[in-house]
Design an enzyme around this catalytic site. Structure first.
Site, PDB file in Angstrom:
ATOM      1  N   SER A 145      43.219  31.061  28.942  1.00 50.47           N
ATOM      2  CA  SER A 145      42.236  30.173  29.549  1.00 50.47           C
ATOM      3  C   SER A 145      41.046  30.013  28.619  1.00 50.47           C
ATOM      4  CB  SER A 145      41.757  30.751  30.882  1.00 50.47           C
ATOM      5  OG  SER A 145      40.638  30.034  31.372  1.00 50.47           O
ATOM      6  N   TYR A 158      38.084  37.308  36.044  1.00 51.95           N
ATOM      7  CA  TYR A 158      39.198  36.489  35.551  1.00 51.95           C
ATOM      8  C   TYR A 158      39.058  36.242  34.050  1.00 51.95           C
ATOM      9  CZ  TYR A 158      41.871  32.202  34.664  1.00 51.95           C
ATOM     10  OH  TYR A 158      42.720  31.264  34.128  1.00 51.95           O
TER      11      TYR A 158
END
Length: 258
Positions: A145, A158
């Site tokens: 990501s 995250y």
């Protein structure tokens, strides 16, 4: 340039929906010999397996929850039991649970790291062991990501998991370069997946039209589509990208640092 996975046996995690589902479709279209799909959603995974069974690839599906410590070994064992070898691995499964410095709990930390970092690590470990035992080349792609560069405040934990997996991607690439095992990653930007729709529309309460509103703020007037990520994943997985390894590519609607 031909992007082909002919003769390859691949594992794809998170294959019931989103990026994993799109990657499975693209990999099958690239002529792979066999696909072992896995997800905690048994019904969704079986539906994707049924869809792809008509592509000419042998397709099997296994239901596993990556929160379980034994899942990586069980996934690899099941794939080897069905197809005899592993040539390629796509770690697409992940949780995007919101957890910031202000509200993160220990359970958030443990769960996110278990699924997003621990499971991919041990899946790589087991797949690489098969490749090395056979003295065969292999290819791994980790779906990362752009949040690994920093991340939004509500995505602190995250972002940390994706930063960890980004480092592990490069570490594995370096460690097994001489074994002809390539490991690359895709730093994915904001993509319109089923899980993201549920997060935005339901969990965060933004309603069914959230994507239309978000699209207005994006340079291309839309979010990234799973199929766009899948094409990049398949290229990285294929011999067409060789000898590229240890490379992490941003797929986002901005240039980092600009």
């Amino acid at each position: 340039m031909k992007v082909s996975l002919e003769g390859k046996v691949a594992i794809v995690t998170g294959a019931a929906s989103g990026i994993g589902k799109a990657a499975a479709r693209e990999i099958a279209a690239a002529g792979t010999e066999a696909l072992f799909l896995t997800d905690r959603d048994a019904t969704g995974c079986a539906a994707v397996a049924d869809e792809l069974s008509g592509t000419g690839a042998m397709v099997a599906c296994g239901t596993f929850d990556l929160i379980d410590e034994t899942a990586p070994e069980e996934i690899v064992s099941a794939a080897l039991g069905r197809f005899g070898r592993i040539d390629a691995l796509v770690n697409a499964a992940a949780l995007t649970t919101r957890a910031s410095f202000e509200d993160a709990a220990l359970d958030d930390w443990d769960t996110l790291f278990a699924v997003n970092a621990r499971a991919p690590f041990f899946l790589m470990q087991k797949a690489i062991a098969d490749m090395r035992q056979r003295e065969a080349p292999g290819s791994i792609v980790n779906v990362l990501s752009v949040n690994a560069h920093c991340g939004a405040p509500e995505l602190a934990v995250y972002s940390a998991t994706k930063g960890a997996l980004q480092t592990l991607t490069k570490n594995a690439a370096n460690a097994y370069l001489a074994d002809r095992i390539r490991v690359n990653g895709l730093n994915l930007g904001w993509a319109l997946t089923e899980s993201e729709h549920h997060m935005q529309a339901v969990t965060l309460g933004l309603g069914e039209a959230w994507a239309d509103e978000a699209a207005k703020r994006m340079p291309l007037g839309r979010l990234i589509q799973p199929a766009e990520a899948a094409r990049q994943i398949t290229f990285m997985l294929s011999d067409a990208s060789a000898p590229m390894t240890g490379v992490v590519t941003d797929l986002e609607q901005k240039v980092t640092g600009a």
